[in-house]
Design a protein around this motif. Sequence first.
Motif, PDB file in Angstrom:
ATOM      1  N   GLY A 107       0.812  -1.213   0.000  1.00  0.00           N
ATOM      2  CA  GLY A 107       0.000   0.000   0.000  1.00  0.00           C
ATOM      3  C   GLY A 107       0.841   1.256   0.000  1.00  0.00           C
ATOM      4  N   THR A 108       0.187   2.403  -0.212  1.00  0.00           N
ATOM      5  CA  THR A 108       0.909   3.662  -0.379  1.00  0.00           C
ATOM      6  C   THR A 108       0.473   4.731   0.622  1.00  0.00           C
ATOM      7  OG1 THR A 108      -0.706   4.456  -2.004  1.00  0.00           O
ATOM      8  CG2 THR A 108       1.168   3.199  -2.842  1.00  0.00           C
ATOM      9  N   VAL A 109      -0.327   4.375   1.615  1.00  0.00           N
ATOM     10  CA  VAL A 109      -0.796   5.370   2.574  1.00  0.00           C
ATOM     11  C   VAL A 109       0.394   5.987   3.300  1.00  0.00           C
ATOM     12  CG1 VAL A 109      -2.189   5.777   4.620  1.00  0.00           C
ATOM     13  CG2 VAL A 109      -2.974   4.157   2.882  1.00  0.00           C
ATOM     14  N   GLY A 110       0.517   7.304   3.214  1.00  0.00           N
ATOM     15  CA  GLY A 110       1.581   7.986   3.933  1.00  0.00           C
ATOM     16  C   GLY A 110       2.889   8.106   3.179  1.00  0.00           C
ATOM     17  N   ASP A 111       2.993   7.544   1.976  1.00  0.00           N
ATOM     18  CA  ASP A 111       4.231   7.653   1.208  1.00  0.00           C
ATOM     19  C   ASP A 111       4.243   8.971   0.434  1.00  0.00           C
ATOM     20  OD1 ASP A 111       5.351   5.238   1.967  1.00  0.00           O
ATOM     21  OD2 ASP A 111       4.350   4.121   0.386  1.00  0.00           O
ATOM     22  N   TYR A 112       5.314   9.719   0.564  1.00  0.00           N
ATOM     23  CA  TYR A 112       5.453  10.992  -0.132  1.00  0.00           C
ATOM     24  C   TYR A 112       5.909  10.760  -1.570  1.00  0.00           C
ATOM     25  CZ  TYR A 112       5.139  13.212   4.450  1.00  0.00           C
ATOM     26  OH  TYR A 112       4.705  13.626   5.682  1.00  0.00           O
ATOM     27  N   PHE A 113       5.330  11.521  -2.501  1.00  0.00           N
ATOM     28  CA  PHE A 113       5.791  11.384  -3.885  1.00  0.00           C
ATOM     29  C   PHE A 113       5.503  12.644  -4.684  1.00  0.00           C
ATOM     30  CE2 PHE A 113       1.391   9.864  -4.134  1.00  0.00           C
ATOM     31  CZ  PHE A 113       0.924  10.394  -5.334  1.00  0.00           C
ATOM     32  N   VAL A 114       6.276  12.801  -5.763  1.00  0.00           N
ATOM     33  CA  VAL A 114       6.086  13.869  -6.740  1.00  0.00           C
ATOM     34  C   VAL A 114       5.940  13.203  -8.098  1.00  0.00           C
ATOM     35  CG1 VAL A 114       7.075  15.916  -7.831  1.00  0.00           C
ATOM     36  CG2 VAL A 114       7.484  15.482  -5.385  1.00  0.00           C
ATOM     37  N   ASP A 115       4.875  13.534  -8.820  1.00  0.00           N
ATOM     38  CA  ASP A 115       4.611  12.866 -10.087  1.00  0.00           C
ATOM     39  C   ASP A 115       3.964  13.844 -11.054  1.00  0.00           C
ATOM     40  OD1 ASP A 115       4.556  10.827 -11.919  1.00  0.00           O
ATOM     41  OD2 ASP A 115       3.029   9.634 -10.915  1.00  0.00           O
ATOM     42  N   ILE A 116       4.064  13.537 -12.333  1.00  0.00           N
ATOM     43  CA  ILE A 116       3.278  14.236 -13.341  1.00  0.00           C
ATOM     44  C   ILE A 116       1.918  13.564 -13.410  1.00  0.00           C
ATOM     45  CG2 ILE A 116       4.100  12.765 -15.217  1.00  0.00           C
ATOM     46  CD1 ILE A 116       3.940  15.185 -17.072  1.00  0.00           C
ATOM     47  N   ASP A 117       0.913  14.262 -13.913  1.00  0.00           N
ATOM     48  CA  ASP A 117      -0.408  13.666 -14.110  1.00  0.00           C
ATOM     49  C   ASP A 117      -0.350  12.811 -15.376  1.00  0.00           C
ATOM     50  OD1 ASP A 117      -3.065  12.999 -14.366  1.00  0.00           O
ATOM     51  OD2 ASP A 117      -3.795  14.968 -13.749  1.00  0.00           O
ATOM     52  N   ASN A 118       0.134  11.578 -15.217  1.00  0.00           N
ATOM     53  CA  ASN A 118       0.351  10.703 -16.366  1.00  0.00           C
ATOM     54  C   ASN A 118      -0.937  10.363 -17.098  1.00  0.00           C
ATOM     55  OD1 ASN A 118       3.315   9.852 -16.425  1.00  0.00           O
ATOM     56  ND2 ASN A 118       2.815   9.496 -14.283  1.00  0.00           N
ATOM     57  N   ALA A 119      -1.992  10.080 -16.365  1.00  0.00           N
ATOM     58  CA  ALA A 119      -3.255   9.720 -17.009  1.00  0.00           C
ATOM     59  C   ALA A 119      -3.808  10.886 -17.818  1.00  0.00           C
ATOM     60  CB  ALA A 119      -4.264   9.262 -15.959  1.00  0.00           C
ATOM     61  N   GLU A 120      -3.759  12.092 -17.243  1.00  0.00           N
ATOM     62  CA  GLU A 120      -4.255  13.257 -17.970  1.00  0.00           C
ATOM     63  C   GLU A 120      -3.398  13.542 -19.200  1.00  0.00           C
ATOM     64  OE1 GLU A 120      -6.420  16.494 -19.222  1.00  0.00           O
ATOM     65  OE2 GLU A 120      -6.937  14.830 -17.876  1.00  0.00           O
ATOM     66  N   GLY A 121      -2.081  13.372 -19.086  1.00  0.00           N
ATOM     67  CA  GLY A 121      -1.220  13.568 -20.243  1.00  0.00           C
ATOM     68  C   GLY A 121      -1.563  12.614 -21.376  1.00  0.00           C
ATOM     69  N   LEU A 148      13.815  17.490   1.935  1.00  0.00           N
ATOM     70  CA  LEU A 148      14.432  18.449   2.846  1.00  0.00           C
ATOM     71  C   LEU A 148      13.422  18.941   3.883  1.00  0.00           C
ATOM     72  CD1 LEU A 148      16.577  20.558   0.351  1.00  0.00           C
ATOM     73  CD2 LEU A 148      17.418  18.913   2.050  1.00  0.00           C
ATOM     74  N   GLU A 149      12.174  19.144   3.450  1.00  0.00           N
ATOM     75  CA  GLU A 149      11.145  19.590   4.387  1.00  0.00           C
ATOM     76  C   GLU A 149      10.880  18.521   5.458  1.00  0.00           C
ATOM     77  OE1 GLU A 149       8.768  22.354   1.102  1.00  0.00           O
ATOM     78  OE2 GLU A 149       7.991  20.388   1.663  1.00  0.00           O
ATOM     79  N   ILE A 150      10.832  17.262   5.039  1.00  0.00           N
ATOM     80  CA  ILE A 150      10.609  16.165   5.992  1.00  0.00           C
ATOM     81  C   ILE A 150      11.761  16.091   6.987  1.00  0.00           C
ATOM     82  CG2 ILE A 150      10.446  13.646   6.223  1.00  0.00           C
ATOM     83  CD1 ILE A 150       9.105  13.691   3.410  1.00  0.00           C
ATOM     84  N   LEU A 151      12.994  16.193   6.483  1.00  0.00           N
ATOM     85  CA  LEU A 151      14.161  16.098   7.362  1.00  0.00           C
ATOM     86  C   LEU A 151      14.240  17.275   8.326  1.00  0.00           C
ATOM     87  CD1 LEU A 151      16.832  14.828   4.791  1.00  0.00           C
ATOM     88  CD2 LEU A 151      15.669  13.506   6.566  1.00  0.00           C
ATOM     89  N   ALA A 152      13.619  18.391   7.939  1.00  0.00           N
ATOM     90  CA  ALA A 152      13.594  19.562   8.819  1.00  0.00           C
ATOM     91  C   ALA A 152      12.450  19.499   9.823  1.00  0.00           C
ATOM     92  CB  ALA A 152      13.483  20.834   7.982  1.00  0.00           C
ATOM     93  N   GLY A 153      11.683  18.380   9.807  1.00  0.00           N
ATOM     94  CA  GLY A 153      10.583  18.238  10.747  1.00  0.00           C
ATOM     95  C   GLY A 153       9.305  18.912  10.315  1.00  0.00           C
ATOM     96  N   GLU A 154       9.233  19.337   9.053  1.00  0.00           N
ATOM     97  CA  GLU A 154       8.025  19.978   8.548  1.00  0.00           C
ATOM     98  C   GLU A 154       7.044  18.912   8.050  1.00  0.00           C
ATOM     99  OE1 GLU A 154       9.250  22.831   5.636  1.00  0.00           O
ATOM    100  OE2 GLU A 154      10.819  23.653   6.924  1.00  0.00           O
ATOM    101  N   SER A 155       5.853  19.354   7.656  1.00  0.00           N
ATOM    102  CA  SER A 155       4.811  18.434   7.185  1.00  0.00           C
ATOM    103  C   SER A 155       4.365  18.849   5.783  1.00  0.00           C
ATOM    104  CB  SER A 155       3.618  18.436   8.139  1.00  0.00           C
ATOM    105  OG  SER A 155       4.006  18.027   9.428  1.00  0.00           O
ATOM    106  N   PRO A 156       5.129  18.481   4.752  1.00  0.00           N
ATOM    107  CA  PRO A 156       4.767  18.859   3.382  1.00  0.00           C
ATOM    108  C   PRO A 156       3.571  18.053   2.886  1.00  0.00           C
ATOM    109  CG  PRO A 156       6.634  17.376   3.344  1.00  0.00           C
ATOM    110  CD  PRO A 156       6.364  17.679   4.798  1.00  0.00           C
ATOM    111  N   GLU A 157       3.046  18.449   1.740  1.00  0.00           N
ATOM    112  CA  GLU A 157       1.989  17.678   1.100  1.00  0.00           C
ATOM    113  C   GLU A 157       2.516  16.279   0.775  1.00  0.00           C
ATOM    114  OE1 GLU A 157      -1.195  18.473   0.426  1.00  0.00           O
ATOM    115  OE2 GLU A 157      -0.907  20.351   1.520  1.00  0.00           O
ATOM    116  N   VAL A 158       1.682  15.274   1.032  1.00  0.00           N
ATOM    117  CA  VAL A 158       2.096  13.901   0.739  1.00  0.00           C
ATOM    118  C   VAL A 158       2.212  13.694  -0.768  1.00  0.00           C
ATOM    119  CG1 VAL A 158       1.437  11.464   0.909  1.00  0.00           C
ATOM    120  CG2 VAL A 158       1.118  12.996   2.865  1.00  0.00           C
ATOM    121  N   GLU A 159       1.230  14.206  -1.519  1.00  0.00           N
ATOM    122  CA  GLU A 159       1.214  14.042  -2.965  1.00  0.00           C
ATOM    123  C   GLU A 159       1.439  15.387  -3.645  1.00  0.00           C
ATOM    124  OE1 GLU A 159      -2.400  12.212  -4.219  1.00  0.00           O
ATOM    125  OE2 GLU A 159      -2.302  10.616  -2.724  1.00  0.00           O
TER     126      GLU A 159
END
Length: 336
Positions: A160-174, A312-323
Amino acid sequence: MGPAQPPVTLEAVAARSGVSRSTVSRVVNGAQAVSPAAREAVERAIAELSYVPNQAARSLVRRQTKAIALVVPEDTSRFFGDPFFATVVSGVHRRLSQSDYVLNIFIATDDDGDKTTAYLRGGNVDGAIVISHHARDRFVDRIADALPVVFGGRPNRMRGTVGDYFVDIDNAEGARMATQYLIERGARRIATITGPQDMPAGLDRLTGFQEALRAADLPDTLIEIGDFSEHSGELAMERLLQRGGIDGLFVASDLMARGALRTLTSAGIMVPEDLPLVGFDDSSVATEVSPALTTVRQPSGLQGELIAQRLLEILAGESPEVETIVPAELIIRESA
């Protein structure tokens, strides 16, 4: 006295709390980048199961090395042969060069992933970036269970992927945009050479292709699967020509599109006169071939910067957007 009970594992806590093992690991190690609901669920499961954290592992996690690993689960020929990797790594390096962190690159597949996993879990880096991973790359799960990780692309994790951080392009929309463009040009029997179906990018680009055709009440079964390499594009195009009757083509990577163009040229089929073709990536390949490719732009350099920024945000203790999803853009050139 009965036999000693085995220690409660992270997997057991994750199963009880309904989140990923990486989320449990973040809670156990005191990271702040966890939602209140997830933290509450994990803490409740820890209490119910009487989970005792491994103090040695926790101390390793807390020790700062100022090093970040970029893990690429591909063979070396693919890593050095696909311009996507050079561009995304440049973006990662560009962002990290503005920080105190250094970048270490690891090219590993599931066959030799144990060595990479042992090294990264041994306290030698503070976090990891994973790009281009397949469902078979189970060693990636073990890395993400022990370290803060940001994925380049939607995660393809077995549990599963709950809680996993990622950066992606909108592949389906493309893919939808590319296919819709071919429909608007009058194509009615549109084929695709799609990517590997054990990777989210391959799955999503096929999904977008099929959704666009179904919305137009057109057949969506002219499909051949490649592996994002040039040679696989050649072979897939040969198979499509044997099926015949194609009047439009969407290829899910520019490298595969270059291979498809080679097969079409050998068969005496002109692009776009006989067959309009749309690729995906807008890599350097798109303007090196003739005709230049109409393609979906994947801003790999920007993706690399955003991936590094999230870590870098995670390592600094921040809470970035997951997706983090980057919009797709269709670039019109000569091939369609």
